[in-house]
Write a protein that holds these residues in place. Structure first.
Motif, PDB file in Angstrom:
ATOM      1  N   ARG A  18       0.886  -1.346  -0.014  1.00  0.00           N
ATOM      2  CA  ARG A  18      -0.091  -0.098  -0.053  1.00  0.00           C
ATOM      3  C   ARG A  18       0.768   1.152   0.170  1.00  0.00           C
ATOM      4  N   ARG A  19       2.162   1.048   0.787  1.00  0.00           N
ATOM      5  CA  ARG A  19       2.894   2.232   0.676  1.00  0.00           C
ATOM      6  C   ARG A  19       3.657   2.630  -0.588  1.00  0.00           C
ATOM      7  N   LEU A  20       4.081   1.306  -1.215  1.00  0.00           N
ATOM      8  CA  LEU A  20       4.786   1.545  -2.461  1.00  0.00           C
ATOM      9  C   LEU A  20       3.765   2.064  -3.452  1.00  0.00           C
ATOM     10  N   ARG A  21       2.534   1.543  -3.383  1.00  0.00           N
ATOM     11  CA  ARG A  21       1.733   2.208  -4.514  1.00  0.00           C
ATOM     12  C   ARG A  21       1.618   3.737  -4.525  1.00  0.00           C
ATOM     13  N   ARG A  22       1.853   4.167  -3.393  1.00  0.00           N
ATOM     14  CA  ARG A  22       2.106   5.802  -3.662  1.00  0.00           C
ATOM     15  C   ARG A  22       3.338   6.546  -3.799  1.00  0.00           C
ATOM     16  N   GLU A  23       4.418   5.565  -3.981  1.00  0.00           N
ATOM     17  CA  GLU A  23       5.899   5.938  -3.964  1.00  0.00           C
ATOM     18  C   GLU A  23       6.547   5.279  -5.168  1.00  0.00           C
ATOM     19  N   LEU A  24       5.722   5.170  -6.250  1.00  0.00           N
ATOM     20  CA  LEU A  24       6.335   4.543  -7.657  1.00  0.00           C
ATOM     21  C   LEU A  24       7.503   5.141  -8.049  1.00  0.00           C
ATOM     22  N   SER A  25       8.523   4.543  -8.410  1.00  0.00           N
ATOM     23  CA  SER A  25       9.651   5.460  -9.370  1.00  0.00           C
ATOM     24  C   SER A  25       9.172   5.884 -10.471  1.00  0.00           C
ATOM     25  N   LEU A  26       9.938   6.743 -11.459  1.00  0.00           N
ATOM     26  CA  LEU A  26       9.507   7.046 -12.771  1.00  0.00           C
ATOM     27  C   LEU A  26       9.124   5.898 -13.757  1.00  0.00           C
ATOM     28  N   PRO A  27      10.277   4.942 -13.765  1.00  0.00           N
ATOM     29  CA  PRO A  27       9.851   4.012 -14.471  1.00  0.00           C
ATOM     30  C   PRO A  27       8.630   3.247 -14.359  1.00  0.00           C
ATOM     31  N   GLU A  28       8.269   2.876 -13.097  1.00  0.00           N
ATOM     32  CA  GLU A  28       7.070   2.241 -12.530  1.00  0.00           C
ATOM     33  C   GLU A  28       5.993   3.034 -13.091  1.00  0.00           C
ATOM     34  N   VAL A  29       5.897   4.397 -13.029  1.00  0.00           N
ATOM     35  CA  VAL A  29       4.631   5.048 -13.401  1.00  0.00           C
ATOM     36  C   VAL A  29       4.569   5.005 -14.796  1.00  0.00           C
ATOM     37  N   LEU A  30       5.568   5.208 -15.602  1.00  0.00           N
ATOM     38  CA  LEU A  30       5.406   5.220 -17.066  1.00  0.00           C
ATOM     39  C   LEU A  30       4.913   3.861 -17.434  1.00  0.00           C
ATOM     40  N   LEU A  31       5.401   2.747 -16.995  1.00  0.00           N
ATOM     41  CA  LEU A  31       4.858   1.225 -17.318  1.00  0.00           C
ATOM     42  C   LEU A  31       3.544   0.991 -16.808  1.00  0.00           C
ATOM     43  N   TRP A  32       3.360   1.523 -15.688  1.00  0.00           N
ATOM     44  CA  TRP A  32       1.894   1.436 -14.882  1.00  0.00           C
ATOM     45  C   TRP A  32       0.890   2.204 -15.777  1.00  0.00           C
ATOM     46  N   GLN A  33       1.219   3.447 -16.482  1.00  0.00           N
ATOM     47  CA  GLN A  33       0.177   4.269 -17.305  1.00  0.00           C
ATOM     48  C   GLN A  33      -0.294   3.403 -18.519  1.00  0.00           C
ATOM     49  N   VAL A  34       0.690   2.468 -18.858  1.00  0.00           N
ATOM     50  CA  VAL A  34       0.284   1.523 -20.166  1.00  0.00           C
ATOM     51  C   VAL A  34      -0.445   0.479 -19.499  1.00  0.00           C
ATOM     52  N   LEU A  35       0.225  -0.326 -18.522  1.00  0.00           N
ATOM     53  CA  LEU A  35      -0.446  -1.827 -18.338  1.00  0.00           C
ATOM     54  C   LEU A  35      -1.785  -1.591 -17.712  1.00  0.00           C
ATOM     55  N   ARG A  36      -2.100  -0.429 -17.149  1.00  0.00           N
ATOM     56  CA  ARG A  36      -3.318  -0.233 -16.474  1.00  0.00           C
ATOM     57  C   ARG A  36      -4.606  -0.157 -17.432  1.00  0.00           C
ATOM     58  N   ALA A  37      -4.269   0.019 -18.758  1.00  0.00           N
ATOM     59  CA  ALA A  37      -5.165   0.132 -19.882  1.00  0.00           C
ATOM     60  C   ALA A  37      -5.345  -1.211 -20.293  1.00  0.00           C
ATOM     61  N   ARG A  38      -4.956  -2.348 -19.966  1.00  0.00           N
ATOM     62  CA  ARG A  38      -5.012  -3.671 -20.125  1.00  0.00           C
ATOM     63  C   ARG A  38      -4.797  -4.075 -21.550  1.00  0.00           C
ATOM     64  N   PRO A  39      -3.429  -4.100 -21.744  1.00  0.00           N
ATOM     65  CA  PRO A  39      -3.295  -4.222 -23.223  1.00  0.00           C
ATOM     66  C   PRO A  39      -3.613  -5.630 -23.550  1.00  0.00           C
ATOM     67  N   ALA A  40      -3.997  -5.779 -24.899  1.00  0.00           N
ATOM     68  CA  ALA A  40      -4.294  -7.306 -25.248  1.00  0.00           C
ATOM     69  C   ALA A  40      -5.308  -7.956 -24.109  1.00  0.00           C
ATOM     70  N   GLY A  41      -6.100  -7.117 -23.320  1.00  0.00           N
ATOM     71  CA  GLY A  41      -6.859  -7.798 -22.657  1.00  0.00           C
ATOM     72  C   GLY A  41      -6.576  -8.286 -21.279  1.00  0.00           C
ATOM     73  N   LEU A  42      -5.356  -8.023 -21.000  1.00  0.00           N
ATOM     74  CA  LEU A  42      -4.594  -8.683 -19.902  1.00  0.00           C
ATOM     75  C   LEU A  42      -4.775  -7.613 -18.529  1.00  0.00           C
ATOM     76  N   LYS A  43      -4.892  -8.133 -17.339  1.00  0.00           N
ATOM     77  CA  LYS A  43      -5.131  -7.325 -16.318  1.00  0.00           C
ATOM     78  C   LYS A  43      -4.178  -7.403 -15.649  1.00  0.00           C
ATOM     79  N   PHE A  44      -3.546  -6.340 -15.179  1.00  0.00           N
ATOM     80  CA  PHE A  44      -2.125  -6.318 -14.260  1.00  0.00           C
ATOM     81  C   PHE A  44      -2.474  -5.527 -13.117  1.00  0.00           C
ATOM     82  N   ARG A  45      -1.946  -5.827 -11.961  1.00  0.00           N
ATOM     83  CA  ARG A  45      -2.160  -5.249 -10.887  1.00  0.00           C
ATOM     84  C   ARG A  45      -0.591  -4.629 -10.416  1.00  0.00           C
ATOM     85  N   ARG A  46      -0.376  -3.463  -9.701  1.00  0.00           N
ATOM     86  CA  ARG A  46       0.869  -2.821  -9.400  1.00  0.00           C
ATOM     87  C   ARG A  46       0.843  -3.061  -7.754  1.00  0.00           C
ATOM     88  N   GLN A  47       2.053  -3.442  -7.492  1.00  0.00           N
ATOM     89  CA  GLN A  47       2.818  -3.739  -6.031  1.00  0.00           C
ATOM     90  C   GLN A  47       1.703  -4.424  -5.350  1.00  0.00           C
TER      91      GLN A  47
END
Length: 143
Positions: A18-47
């Motif tokens: 829960r704490r790490l979700r608020r403290e993502l690094s820049l590469p993690e933020v950039l990657l999450w912006q794409v993965l949260r859109a469910r590419p190819a219908g795949l669901k990803f979770r962060r931290q």
């Protein structure tokens, strides 16, 4: 959506996630912006907490953990700790994909294509039958 086979997080790992979700690094933020859109219908979770560990990103259907590794992962005892963690996750049926943070910053689209390709390869060919669902076709007398 398949059943999540990842071991449940401990109370400590859940609080840390829960704490790490608020403290993502820049590469993690950039990657999450794409993965949260469910590419190819795949669901990803962060931290995502799993056992004593927190996975940077996790695709439950593909049973794939994605770790974004900064320079610190090459120093000291981190390589040994990462290897032990990867072994623990493998024993739990989860494959780990490690991506250097500099690659995410240099070629985000290429990294996402690689993640999606690996996740799609790891998907089972069909959804398992639900408990109490219909019996297989051969038991019904059908071919």
């Amino acid at each position: 959506m398949f059943k999540n086979i990842a071991p449940r997080g401990t109370g400590r790992s859940v609080r840390k996630a829960r704490r790490l979700r608020r403290e993502l690094s820049l590469p993690e933020v950039l990657l999450w912006q794409v993965l949260r859109a469910r590419p190819a219908g795949l669901k990803f979770r962060r931290q995502h907490p799993s056992g004593p560990y927190d996975l940077d990103f996790f695709c439950s259907d593909a049973r794939l953990a994605i770790e974004v590794d900064g320079e610190a992962h090459k120093r000291g005892n981190r390589p040994a700790r990462d290897a032990a963690r990867d072994g623990w996750l493998t024993a739990a049926g989860i494959e780990t994909m490690r991506i250097p943070a500099r690659e995410v910053l240099a070629d985000l689209d290429g990294v996402v294509r690689g993640i999606v390709a690996e996740a799609v390869l790891r998907l089972p060919l069909h959804h398992p039958a639900t408990p109490g669902g219909p019996p297989p076709r051969d038991e019904l007398g059908e071919d």
